[in-house]
Scaffold this active site. Structure first.
Site, mmCIF file in Angstrom:
data_model
loop_
_atom_site.group_PDB
_atom_site.id
_atom_site.type_symbol
_atom_site.label_atom_id
_atom_site.label_comp_id
_atom_site.label_asym_id
_atom_site.label_seq_id
_atom_site.Cartn_x
_atom_site.Cartn_y
_atom_site.Cartn_z
ATOM 1 N N HIS A 98 0.828 -1.220 0.000
ATOM 2 C CA HIS A 98 0.000 0.000 0.000
ATOM 3 C C HIS A 98 0.866 1.275 0.000
ATOM 4 O O HIS A 98 0.816 2.024 -0.955
ATOM 5 C CB HIS A 98 -1.007 0.055 1.159
ATOM 6 C CG HIS A 98 -1.906 -1.132 1.224
ATOM 7 N ND1 HIS A 98 -2.664 -1.533 0.141
ATOM 8 C CD2 HIS A 98 -2.156 -2.029 2.219
ATOM 9 C CE1 HIS A 98 -3.352 -2.617 0.473
ATOM 10 N NE2 HIS A 98 -3.061 -2.939 1.719
ATOM 11 N N ASP A 111 -4.941 -8.181 -3.259
ATOM 12 C CA ASP A 111 -5.229 -7.934 -1.844
ATOM 13 C C ASP A 111 -6.535 -8.577 -1.384
ATOM 14 O O ASP A 111 -6.569 -9.757 -1.079
ATOM 15 C CB ASP A 111 -5.201 -6.419 -1.583
ATOM 16 C CG ASP A 111 -5.244 -6.059 -0.105
ATOM 17 O OD1 ASP A 111 -5.189 -6.972 0.734
ATOM 18 O OD2 ASP A 111 -5.330 -4.856 0.223
HETATM 19 ZN ZN LIG Z 1 -3.387 -6.832 2.825
#
Ligand SMILES: [Zn+2]
Length: 445
Positions: free
Chosen positions: A267, A318
């Site tokens: 991220h 994810d």
């Molecule tokens: Zn994650």
């Protein structure tokens, strides 16, 4: 050793464009030769469309696949989404975890993903008691990847606290080893294989106390394994870290040896210039997961600035609400456009490199992710005959793939020389939608 020959109408061998009439020779699980501008031999398997190295999914939580739709019923924040996720995490058995992961990895194979980085923290039975085999849940995942025909890097995740200075509670108890030393003991018992690598992960600075980080980084160092961690996905994480430690998460991780060429920050959304310099200078890979980051209202991470500072890029699905690395690739570029009001931050080839070579390197498979002699024979073919890609011209194939292809355009997938997807059908899992439907139903509380 028998040689299997594949003839690709077009193939991406690196660089900014594709080559035509490419003959790929494979012995066992390796590419032994690549010839361009050839004539198709009668005995070669014909790969119609554009062939790419296999796609690497840099960041996955397989069980989140059961949340698709459930977490999209209402609004809220990352933190309310997390409560919905915990409801599923609380209920899974090793068998249900296996079935869900097998079906999810089969969905990934159909999408051209030949290697998954599974960020695994659901370690123990409900309440936190270890199973008789303390790695039963981890092994459910490596078996699932094997059953679905793809490679896996099992990123076994150290997860000790529910937040900075907070005990684990409720479903989180399943995630916790008592301390990092106990985590390391358990993980040391896992064995890799031809299709599975074992790697380490720190869930985040929220979940691993500062004095425990070094044990995990030392384990990764000793095993020369990848080390992944969630980094600054939410502003609240940065604020809590500064309040507790007087440092931002990237500074804390750097101080404890967690940044470097074998490391991947997932991220990396809310960063300062100083954070960007730390990640870039240390050559820490940054894994962007744009479909999840926009779903969870995280924000837009500074992917271009990170790359300019020296951080390689990888891509991940994810939460698996979307399993489509073409969408992750264009999402990275298109989010940057929205944030900057300018176009053209990445070439199509650079985004495909994030999805292939760079992604594999971050998962500890440097011998995969390219079409070249000596590389693992992992490749995927995207058909050009769908409504999305019909009319694609030879000079702009990479751009068409990045900006218009979807997972549904993947026709052929070869992993280690074995055809895992043939003409759009999985060869090991008969009916992937049915396997998903059953596994999701089994997984829900
Ligand atoms: Zn994650």
């Amino acid at each position: 050793v028998p040689v299997t020959r594949f003839f690709a109408d077009h193939a991406w061998l690196g660089g900014d464009t594709t080559s035509s009439a490419v003959l790929i020779e494979v012995e066992e699980d390796r590419i032994t030769a690549v010839h361009t501008d050839t004539v198709r031999p009668a005995d070669a398997r014909h790969l119609r469309g554009v062939t790419l190295p296999g796609l690497a999914n840099g960041h996955s939580h397989a069980f989140h696949r059961a949340l698709r739709g459930r977490t999209h019923r209402s609004g809220g924040t990352f933190w309310t989404w997390r409560e919905d996720m915990y409801a599923v995490a609380g209920a899974l058995s090793p068998d249900a975890y296996h079935d869900l992961a097998r079906a999810t990895y089969a969905e990934m194979a159909l999408a051209g993903i030949t290697c998954v980085g599974e960020f695994h923290y659901l370690h123990h039975a409900p309440g936190g008691r270890p199973y008789a085999d303390p790695n039963a849940m981890a092994e459910a995942l490596t078996t699932a990847a094997h059953d679905a025909g793809i490679r896996i890097t099992l990123l076994d995740t150290c997860y000790l606290t529910g937040g900075l200075g907070q005990e684990l509670r409720g479903p989180q108890l399943r995630f916790g080893d008592a301390d990092a030393a106990r985590w390391a003991d358990r993980v040391s018992r896992l064995r890799g294989s031809e299709h599975a690598r074992i790697g380490a992960a720190l869930h985040s600075v929220r979940a691993v106390p500062a004095d425990q980080i070094k044990t995990v980084t030392a384990w990764a160092e000793e095993h020369a394994s990848p080390l992944h961690f969630h980094l600054s996905e939410q502003r609240a994480e940065n604020d809590a870290c500064v309040a507790a430690h007087g440092r931002r998460p990237s500074e804390l991780l750097d101080e404890h040896g967690a940044l470097g060429e074998r490391s991947t920050a997932v991220h990396a959304t809310h960063l300062t210039g100083g954070d960007i310099r730390l990640l870039g200078r240390s050559r820490t890979t940054v894994c962007m997961c744009p479909t999840t980051e926009r779903d969870l209202a995280d924000g837009i991470g500074p992917a271009r600035a990170l790359a300019d500072a020296g951080a390689p890029l990888s891509l991940g699905s994810d939460s698996n609400a979307v399993v489509d690395l073409f969408e992750e690739a264009r999402g990275t570029e298109l989010h940057e456009r929205l944030a900057s009001e300018r176009r053209g931050h990445w070439s199509a080839a650079a985004l495909l490199d994030a999805a292939t070579g760079s992604g594999h390197a971050s998962l500890g498979w440097p011998q995969a992710g390219r079409l070249a002699p000596g590389a693992l024979a992992d490749f995927v073919t995207v058909g050009l005959d769908s409504v999305r890609l019909a009319g694609t011209q030879p000079g702009t194939q990479l751009e068409s793939l990045v900006f218009a292809a979807t997972a549904a355009d993947v026709r052929q997938v070869v992993v280690g020389g074995r055809q895992v997807v043939l003409d759009g059908r999985h060869t090991l899992v008969d009916d992937v939608p049915d396997a998903l439907a059953r596994a999701v139903t089994e997984a829900l509380p």
